[in-house]
Design a protein around this motif. Sequence first.
Motif, PDB file in Angstrom:
ATOM      1  N   LEU A  55       0.857  -1.172  -0.005  1.00 24.94           N
ATOM      2  CA  LEU A  55      -0.114   0.116   0.201  1.00 24.94           C
ATOM      3  C   LEU A  55       0.846   1.292  -0.029  1.00 24.94           C
ATOM      4  O   LEU A  55       1.813   1.219   0.716  1.00 24.94           O
ATOM      5  N   THR A  56       0.310   2.347  -0.532  1.00 26.18           N
ATOM      6  CA  THR A  56       1.141   3.622  -0.750  1.00 26.18           C
ATOM      7  C   THR A  56       1.105   4.241   0.701  1.00 26.18           C
ATOM      8  O   THR A  56       0.156   4.246   1.144  1.00 26.18           O
ATOM      9  N   PRO A  57       2.140   4.808   1.415  1.00 25.00           N
ATOM     10  CA  PRO A  57       2.376   5.316   2.593  1.00 25.00           C
ATOM     11  C   PRO A  57       1.414   6.687   2.756  1.00 25.00           C
ATOM     12  O   PRO A  57       1.060   7.393   1.314  1.00 25.00           O
ATOM     13  N   THR A  58       1.245   7.166   3.727  1.00 27.02           N
ATOM     14  CA  THR A  58       0.445   8.498   3.989  1.00 27.02           C
ATOM     15  C   THR A  58       1.265   9.407   2.965  1.00 27.02           C
ATOM     16  O   THR A  58       2.372   9.680   2.758  1.00 27.02           O
ATOM     17  N   SER A  59       0.395  10.385   2.544  1.00 29.78           N
ATOM     18  CA  SER A  59       0.914  11.412   1.542  1.00 29.78           C
ATOM     19  C   SER A  59       1.611  12.613   2.568  1.00 29.78           C
ATOM     20  O   SER A  59       2.634  13.230   1.949  1.00 29.78           O
ATOM     21  N   GLU A  60       1.445  12.510   3.836  1.00 34.49           N
ATOM     22  CA  GLU A  60       2.263  13.358   4.728  1.00 34.49           C
ATOM     23  C   GLU A  60       3.671  12.538   5.100  1.00 34.49           C
ATOM     24  O   GLU A  60       4.029  13.125   6.315  1.00 34.49           O
ATOM     25  N   LEU A  61       4.071  11.775   4.420  1.00 32.87           N
ATOM     26  CA  LEU A  61       5.285  11.129   4.849  1.00 32.87           C
ATOM     27  C   LEU A  61       6.511  12.006   4.938  1.00 32.87           C
ATOM     28  O   LEU A  61       7.229  11.934   5.988  1.00 32.87           O
ATOM     29  N   PRO A  62       6.499  13.211   4.141  1.00 35.42           N
ATOM     30  CA  PRO A  62       7.703  13.955   4.403  1.00 35.42           C
ATOM     31  C   PRO A  62       7.398  14.637   5.744  1.00 35.42           C
ATOM     32  O   PRO A  62       8.881  14.986   6.484  1.00 35.42           O
ATOM     33  N   MET A  63       6.527  15.002   6.350  1.00 33.31           N
ATOM     34  CA  MET A  63       6.388  15.519   7.604  1.00 33.31           C
ATOM     35  C   MET A  63       6.812  14.375   8.735  1.00 33.31           C
ATOM     36  O   MET A  63       7.566  14.818   9.527  1.00 33.31           O
ATOM     37  N   HIS A  64       6.390  13.584   8.755  1.00 34.22           N
ATOM     38  CA  HIS A  64       6.770  12.344   9.693  1.00 34.22           C
ATOM     39  C   HIS A  64       8.199  12.223   9.699  1.00 34.22           C
ATOM     40  O   HIS A  64       8.850  12.166  10.631  1.00 34.22           O
ATOM     41  N   LEU A  65       8.690  11.810   8.432  1.00 32.69           N
ATOM     42  CA  LEU A  65      10.234  11.539   8.293  1.00 32.69           C
ATOM     43  C   LEU A  65      10.997  12.745   8.904  1.00 32.69           C
ATOM     44  O   LEU A  65      12.262  12.597   9.697  1.00 32.69           O
ATOM     45  N   ALA A  66      10.437  14.168   8.650  1.00 33.42           N
ATOM     46  CA  ALA A  66      11.325  15.202   9.191  1.00 33.42           C
ATOM     47  C   ALA A  66      11.209  15.245  10.619  1.00 33.42           C
ATOM     48  O   ALA A  66      12.517  15.524  11.215  1.00 33.42           O
ATOM     49  N   VAL A  67      10.470  14.963  11.604  1.00 30.29           N
ATOM     50  CA  VAL A  67      10.403  14.816  12.767  1.00 30.29           C
ATOM     51  C   VAL A  67      11.354  13.676  13.160  1.00 30.29           C
ATOM     52  O   VAL A  67      12.258  13.773  14.125  1.00 30.29           O
ATOM     53  N   TYR A  68      11.192  12.504  12.769  1.00 27.49           N
ATOM     54  CA  TYR A  68      12.429  11.219  13.040  1.00 27.49           C
ATOM     55  C   TYR A  68      13.725  11.665  12.681  1.00 27.49           C
ATOM     56  O   TYR A  68      14.759  11.324  13.601  1.00 27.49           O
ATOM     57  N   ARG A  69      14.032  12.413  11.692  1.00 27.73           N
ATOM     58  CA  ARG A  69      15.178  12.615  11.339  1.00 27.73           C
ATOM     59  C   ARG A  69      15.896  13.830  12.336  1.00 27.73           C
ATOM     60  O   ARG A  69      17.234  14.102  12.335  1.00 27.73           O
ATOM     61  N   THR A  70      15.113  14.530  13.151  1.00 27.79           N
ATOM     62  CA  THR A  70      15.555  15.718  13.882  1.00 27.79           C
ATOM     63  C   THR A  70      15.159  15.662  15.283  1.00 27.79           C
ATOM     64  O   THR A  70      15.869  16.535  16.314  1.00 27.79           O
ATOM     65  N   THR A  71      14.748  14.593  15.816  1.00 28.94           N
ATOM     66  CA  THR A  71      14.360  14.338  17.058  1.00 28.94           C
ATOM     67  C   THR A  71      14.683  13.021  17.422  1.00 28.94           C
ATOM     68  O   THR A  71      14.626  12.177  16.780  1.00 28.94           O
ATOM     69  N   SER A  72      14.429  12.516  18.710  1.00 35.99           N
ATOM     70  CA  SER A  72      14.476  11.322  19.290  1.00 35.99           C
ATOM     71  C   SER A  72      13.077  10.615  19.295  1.00 35.99           C
ATOM     72  O   SER A  72      12.944   9.665  19.976  1.00 35.99           O
ATOM     73  N   ALA A  73      12.163  10.998  18.644  1.00 40.67           N
ATOM     74  CA  ALA A  73      10.732  10.871  18.540  1.00 40.67           C
ATOM     75  C   ALA A  73      10.612   9.336  18.317  1.00 40.67           C
ATOM     76  O   ALA A  73      11.366   8.438  17.298  1.00 40.67           O
ATOM     77  N   ALA A  74       9.586   8.514  18.780  1.00 45.44           N
ATOM     78  CA  ALA A  74       9.351   7.335  18.669  1.00 45.44           C
ATOM     79  C   ALA A  74       7.836   6.985  17.833  1.00 45.44           C
ATOM     80  O   ALA A  74       7.663   6.038  17.234  1.00 45.44           O
ATOM     81  N   ALA A  75       7.166   8.368  17.896  1.00 43.36           N
ATOM     82  CA  ALA A  75       5.779   8.124  17.488  1.00 43.36           C
ATOM     83  C   ALA A  75       5.533   9.611  17.052  1.00 43.36           C
ATOM     84  O   ALA A  75       5.873  10.564  17.674  1.00 43.36           O
ATOM     85  N   VAL A  76       4.712   9.754  15.815  1.00 41.59           N
ATOM     86  CA  VAL A  76       3.994  10.882  15.485  1.00 41.59           C
ATOM     87  C   VAL A  76       2.627  10.849  15.057  1.00 41.59           C
ATOM     88  O   VAL A  76       1.988   9.649  14.677  1.00 41.59           O
TER      89      VAL A  76
END
Length: 242
Positions: free
Chosen positions: A97-118
């Motif tokens: 299945l195609t990932p959410t269209s907001e994938l850039p937003m989620h990945l931006a959080v993971y790349r810049t924080t220690s987040a485990a969930a968004v």
Amino acid sequence: MADQRPGTQDPADGTGGGADPAAGAAAGEALARAWDELVAAARRTVADGLVVGTSGNVSVRVGDTVLVTPSGVAYDRLTPQDAVGVDLEGRQVLGTLTPTSELPMHLAVYRTTSAAAVVHTHAVHATAVSTLVPELPLVHYMSAALGGPVRVAPYALYGSDELAGNMLRALEDRSGCLLQNHGTVTYGSTLEQAYDRTAQLEWMCRVWLTASALPDRAPSLLTTEQLGAVQEKLRGYGQRKG
């Protein structure tokens, strides 16, 4: 890519199987548990009125794999076989299945924080506030739980890198923000924490809108000094481990 259930990935992809069967099985079980939790949280956003239909999205990071809700699929239809996962560069490593269209937003959080969930929602009161002010007024001390006054990220097209960049600036030293004419984004060290922050943010927005609606009256607001005292006290909040 073949349809896959979490835990049955190609041994060569580093998320399951491999030279150590026990490690591969453990990784697969972790992905399966995380997917089940993600689906439950996504369904809860609908039940709690934070999204309508398939709007909003949820993600969880497991190692270097980010599980995300798929684009345009009703959450009550998701099964373990529908798991969608990408790496931190956005390359799909799990599912068809195609990932959410907001994938850039989620990945931006993971790349810049220690987040485990968004968690991203289109919550009604929060979205309304995002159209009125550049920052949620300090109407309640729980703003401290998100790091301080909640900022509004300027509007940009959904799913765009521009939106992800605007969001990151609004999230600086914060764990949640509003997206102008759009909704909310929060993150946490667990999915439960990220969801709780979303619910708190929506509630604070509702409180401010309700208080602001009274004619000839203005809600009292906290000072930054008062908020700082709350932030200090929150460091000792909750049960202490023995």
